[in-house]
Design a protein around this motif. Structure first.
Motif, PDB file in Angstrom:
ATOM      1  N   ILE A  33       1.187  -1.540   0.273  1.00 21.57           N
ATOM      2  CA  ILE A  33       0.240   0.009   0.046  1.00 21.57           C
ATOM      3  C   ILE A  33       0.727   1.428  -0.021  1.00 21.57           C
ATOM      4  N   PHE A  34       0.292   2.287  -0.461  1.00 26.17           N
ATOM      5  CA  PHE A  34       1.144   3.343  -0.861  1.00 26.17           C
ATOM      6  C   PHE A  34       0.924   4.453  -0.294  1.00 26.17           C
ATOM      7  N   ASP A  35       1.531   5.223   0.867  1.00 27.57           N
ATOM      8  CA  ASP A  35       0.902   5.992   1.477  1.00 27.57           C
ATOM      9  C   ASP A  35       1.136   7.295   0.154  1.00 27.57           C
ATOM     10  N   LEU A  36      -0.187   8.060   0.208  1.00 27.76           N
ATOM     11  CA  LEU A  36       0.995   9.430  -1.029  1.00 27.76           C
ATOM     12  C   LEU A  36       0.667  10.506  -0.179  1.00 27.76           C
ATOM     13  N   GLY A  37       0.294  10.884   0.650  1.00 25.06           N
ATOM     14  CA  GLY A  37      -0.134  11.816   1.107  1.00 25.06           C
ATOM     15  C   GLY A  37      -1.191  12.620   1.469  1.00 25.06           C
ATOM     16  N   ASP A  38      -1.641  12.951   3.209  1.00 25.40           N
ATOM     17  CA  ASP A  38      -2.973  13.744   3.083  1.00 25.40           C
ATOM     18  C   ASP A  38      -4.345  12.774   2.594  1.00 25.40           C
ATOM     19  N   GLY A  39      -3.879  11.988   3.208  1.00 26.85           N
ATOM     20  CA  GLY A  39      -5.356  10.511   3.547  1.00 26.85           C
ATOM     21  C   GLY A  39      -4.693  10.360   2.025  1.00 26.85           C
ATOM     22  N   VAL A  40      -3.925  10.168   1.265  1.00 25.12           N
ATOM     23  CA  VAL A  40      -4.115   9.223  -0.215  1.00 25.12           C
ATOM     24  C   VAL A  40      -3.551   8.024  -0.134  1.00 25.12           C
ATOM     25  N   TYR A  41      -4.339   6.927  -0.987  1.00 25.56           N
ATOM     26  CA  TYR A  41      -3.813   5.460  -0.527  1.00 25.56           C
ATOM     27  C   TYR A  41      -3.741   4.763  -2.353  1.00 25.56           C
ATOM     28  N   MET A  42      -2.422   4.080  -2.927  1.00 20.32           N
ATOM     29  CA  MET A  42      -2.943   3.617  -3.609  1.00 20.32           C
ATOM     30  C   MET A  42      -2.527   2.131  -3.386  1.00 20.32           C
ATOM     31  N   SER A  43      -2.800   0.945  -3.523  1.00 18.55           N
ATOM     32  CA  SER A  43      -2.497  -0.149  -3.509  1.00 18.55           C
ATOM     33  C   SER A  43      -2.611  -1.111  -4.813  1.00 18.55           C
ATOM     34  N   ASN A  44      -1.205  -2.654  -4.661  1.00 27.00           N
ATOM     35  CA  ASN A  44      -1.136  -3.117  -5.944  1.00 27.00           C
ATOM     36  C   ASN A  44      -1.289  -4.621  -5.484  1.00 27.00           C
ATOM     37  N   GLN A  45      -1.624  -4.378  -3.961  1.00 26.48           N
ATOM     38  CA  GLN A  45      -1.974  -5.412  -3.299  1.00 26.48           C
ATOM     39  C   GLN A  45      -2.975  -6.557  -3.480  1.00 26.48           C
ATOM     40  N   PHE A  46      -3.581  -7.608  -4.598  1.00 23.15           N
ATOM     41  CA  PHE A  46      -3.589  -7.818  -5.394  1.00 23.15           C
ATOM     42  C   PHE A  46      -3.542  -8.789  -6.176  1.00 23.15           C
ATOM     43  N   GLU A  47      -4.590 -10.058  -6.517  1.00 20.15           N
ATOM     44  CA  GLU A  47      -3.858 -10.517  -7.955  1.00 20.15           C
ATOM     45  C   GLU A  47      -4.318 -10.067  -9.019  1.00 20.15           C
ATOM     46  N   GLY A  48      -3.540 -10.073 -10.013  1.00 14.24           N
ATOM     47  CA  GLY A  48      -3.712  -9.433 -11.342  1.00 14.24           C
ATOM     48  C   GLY A  48      -3.488  -7.898 -11.110  1.00 14.24           C
ATOM     49  N   ALA A  49      -2.738  -7.234  -9.778  1.00 15.61           N
ATOM     50  CA  ALA A  49      -2.306  -5.822  -9.969  1.00 15.61           C
ATOM     51  C   ALA A  49      -1.166  -5.654 -10.821  1.00 15.61           C
ATOM     52  N   ARG A  50      -1.419  -4.716 -10.885  1.00 14.13           N
ATOM     53  CA  ARG A  50       0.245  -4.146 -11.675  1.00 14.13           C
ATOM     54  C   ARG A  50       0.714  -2.475 -11.205  1.00 14.13           C
ATOM     55  N   LEU A  51       0.974  -2.246 -10.478  1.00 17.11           N
ATOM     56  CA  LEU A  51       1.431  -0.687 -10.303  1.00 17.11           C
ATOM     57  C   LEU A  51       2.881  -0.769 -10.110  1.00 17.11           C
ATOM     58  N   ASN A  52       4.281  -0.320 -10.649  1.00 17.92           N
ATOM     59  CA  ASN A  52       5.702  -0.195 -10.355  1.00 17.92           C
ATOM     60  C   ASN A  52       6.419   0.864  -9.718  1.00 17.92           C
ATOM     61  N   VAL A  54       5.154   5.097  -7.546  1.00 12.99           N
ATOM     62  CA  VAL A  54       4.634   5.761  -7.822  1.00 12.99           C
ATOM     63  C   VAL A  54       4.660   7.177  -6.978  1.00 12.99           C
ATOM     64  N   VAL A  55       4.572   8.377  -7.801  1.00 16.03           N
ATOM     65  CA  VAL A  55       4.616   9.726  -7.569  1.00 16.03           C
ATOM     66  C   VAL A  55       3.887  10.897  -6.707  1.00 16.03           C
ATOM     67  N   ARG A  56       3.573  11.659  -6.122  1.00 15.77           N
ATOM     68  CA  ARG A  56       2.599  12.130  -6.474  1.00 15.77           C
ATOM     69  C   ARG A  56       3.108  13.590  -6.334  1.00 15.77           C
ATOM     70  N   ASN A  57       3.237  14.855  -7.492  1.00 15.71           N
ATOM     71  CA  ASN A  57       3.936  15.830  -8.375  1.00 15.71           C
ATOM     72  C   ASN A  57       3.382  16.693  -7.333  1.00 15.71           C
ATOM     73  N   ASN A  58       1.833  16.844  -7.063  1.00 15.64           N
ATOM     74  CA  ASN A  58       1.881  18.383  -5.875  1.00 15.64           C
ATOM     75  C   ASN A  58       0.231  17.809  -6.032  1.00 15.64           C
ATOM     76  N   ASP A  59      -0.033  18.829  -4.919  1.00 15.80           N
ATOM     77  CA  ASP A  59      -1.708  18.611  -4.696  1.00 15.80           C
ATOM     78  C   ASP A  59      -3.034  17.349  -5.426  1.00 15.80           C
ATOM     79  N   THR A  60      -2.613  17.556  -7.333  1.00 12.68           N
ATOM     80  CA  THR A  60      -4.049  17.146  -7.599  1.00 12.68           C
ATOM     81  C   THR A  60      -3.255  16.215  -8.072  1.00 12.68           C
ATOM     82  N   VAL A  62      -1.208  13.172  -9.225  1.00  8.37           N
ATOM     83  CA  VAL A  62      -0.306  11.744  -9.064  1.00  8.37           C
ATOM     84  C   VAL A  62       0.030  10.657 -10.508  1.00  8.37           C
ATOM     85  N   THR A  63       1.520  10.522 -10.084  1.00 14.26           N
ATOM     86  CA  THR A  63       2.404  10.234 -11.419  1.00 14.26           C
ATOM     87  C   THR A  63       2.445   8.246 -11.761  1.00 14.26           C
TER      88      THR A  63
END
Ligand SMILES: [Zn+2]
Length: 402
Positions: A33-52, A54-60, A62-63
């Motif tokens: 689980i990727f903590d992007l700050g400000d209560g925003v999260y991403m996850s690739n913790q599941f079957e079939g996921a792909r996310l290599n 992630v960067v939060r560039n600014n407030d709005t 995400v790359t």
């Protein structure tokens, strides 16, 4: 000048080229689980996921970086991840790829991982680039409304190992469907094998799907096709008393589990390994078929391998060559098309000179089965895929028991 009303049909992919299919290392993704700050999260913790990455560039903004399991590889970047925000917000999410790869699949969104909708055209923008003299999409930025509910973003509907397992269990409730395993994958996952029918194995049909993990539309066609063969109809019953159908619905279980772009855990395009059989998945299927036809045992009359590409297309064997039931494939395509108003099948026979490294060349040249690579377009409407799969199965049964 008179114009021809018929649209020019897609010419299909270039002929296949022989490649080395010995195992090579692949890059496994970090899952978490990727903590992007400000209560925003991403996850690739599941079957079939792909996310290599992630960067939060600014407030709005995400790359996200999506990379392949190894290279060289076909440009079919698979991605799948989840994201959520503790408070409601709008985020722009940019999908990026390595230098020489472009974007392919239009994002599908879901709140439960079960029902999916395609992102609407007003909610994303793309950048283009020139790659090998063709204009392709370089990256895609989508506008997402996030909240506490987990949002799933995926290249296609997620149909992973567990979904396939559930589907098999449903089919197993028929007395004439039996499940075994045809062998194990690199990582030791059983490769499921379904036997449909109550015949004596003199006359057999082979069905393969998902050598290439992202090719979900092809899998959907296979499902409709197989369900029609299993249905409690008079036609299917007559068919099952004469023919046994063997189905490998998930030929590349590791690739699907890891969210691969194309290869298996051995870093190999399985559909180039049907001559060398260097990989456990291909050799398990090949050995099974050889075993079933040894000496004067039975014959495979038809073999079909389901895939997806840019548009619907059938890759066939040179129609002048004769297998165990000459003329079956052209007749099947013709009969299917007649049932589907307005549908003009795109058929591309492979040259007999082509390298014999794909499943269909093995099915035909080694097994004598009339063989077909059944390709569904990435964006083909899902109800049409189902209908076409059902009609293909119905017409095949009619042709085989006439
Ligand atoms: Zn494929």
């Amino acid at each position: 000048m008179w114009s021809c009303k018929r649209e020019k049909q897609w010419e299909g992919q270039e002929p296949v080229k022989t490649v080395n299919t010995e195992t090579v290392p692949i890059q496994l993704q970090f899952r978490g689980i990727f903590d992007l700050g400000d209560g925003v999260y991403m996850s690739n913790q599941f079957e079939g996921a792909r996310l290599n990455g992630v960067v939060r560039n600014n407030d709005t903004l995400v790359t996200v970086l999506i990379t392949p399991e190894n290279s060289p590889i076909n440009m079919s970047p698979w991605y799948a991840f989840k994201l959520w925000s503790e408070s409601p917000r709008t985020l722009y999410l940019k999908l990026t790829y390595p230098e020489n790869a472009g974007h392919r699949y239009l994002p599908k969104l879901s709140f439960d991982g079960m029902s999916w909708r395609e992102i609407d055209s007003a909610s994303f923008q793309t950048t283009k680039m020139i790659l090998e003299e063709k204009e392709v999409v370089k990256d895609l930025t989508m506008k997402l409304s996030l909240g506490k509910d987990t949002l799933w973003v995926s290249a296609q509907e997620l149909i992973t190992n567990t979904h396939v397992e559930q589907w098999i269990r449903e089919l197993e409730s028929y007395s004439y469907v039996e499940r075994t395993s045809i062998g194990n994958s690199h990582e030791g996952r059983p490769i499921p094998l379904l036997k449909i029918g109550e015949s004596d194995d003199q006359r057999m049909i082979m069905v393969i799907s998902r050598q290439h993990p992202p090719e979900v539309p092809g899998f959907l066609a296979m499902q409709a096709f197989v369900e029609t063969l299993c249905a409690p109809t008079e036609l299917a019953e007559a068919f099952r008393s004469k023919y046994n159908t063997y189905v490998v619905p998930l030929a590349n279980p590791d690739g699907v589990f890891h969210g691969h772009w194309r290869h298996n855990r051995g870093g190999v395009d399985l559909n180039r390994d049907w001559q060398e059989f260097n990989q456990p998945e291909t050799s398990a299927i090949g050995d099974f078929m050889k075993q079933k036809t040894k000496g004067d045992k039975g014959k495979f009359y038809f073999g079909v391998d389901f895939h997806s590409t840019f548009e619907d297309i059938y890759y066939t064997i040179d129609p002048d060559l004769k297998g165990n039931m000459p003329g079956l494939v052209p007749e099947l395509i013709e009969a299917t098309a007649q049932e589907l108003p307005g549908y003009m099948p795109n058929v591309k026979p492979n040259s007999s000179e082509e390298a014999r490294i794909t499943s269909t060349s093995f099915l035909f040249y080694e097994m004598g089965a009339e063989a077909l690579t059944y390709e569904i377009g990435d964006g083909t409407p899902r109800d049409f895929i189902r209908r076409k799969g059902e009609v293909t199965a119905t017409k095949l049964m009619e042709l085989l028991i006439r």
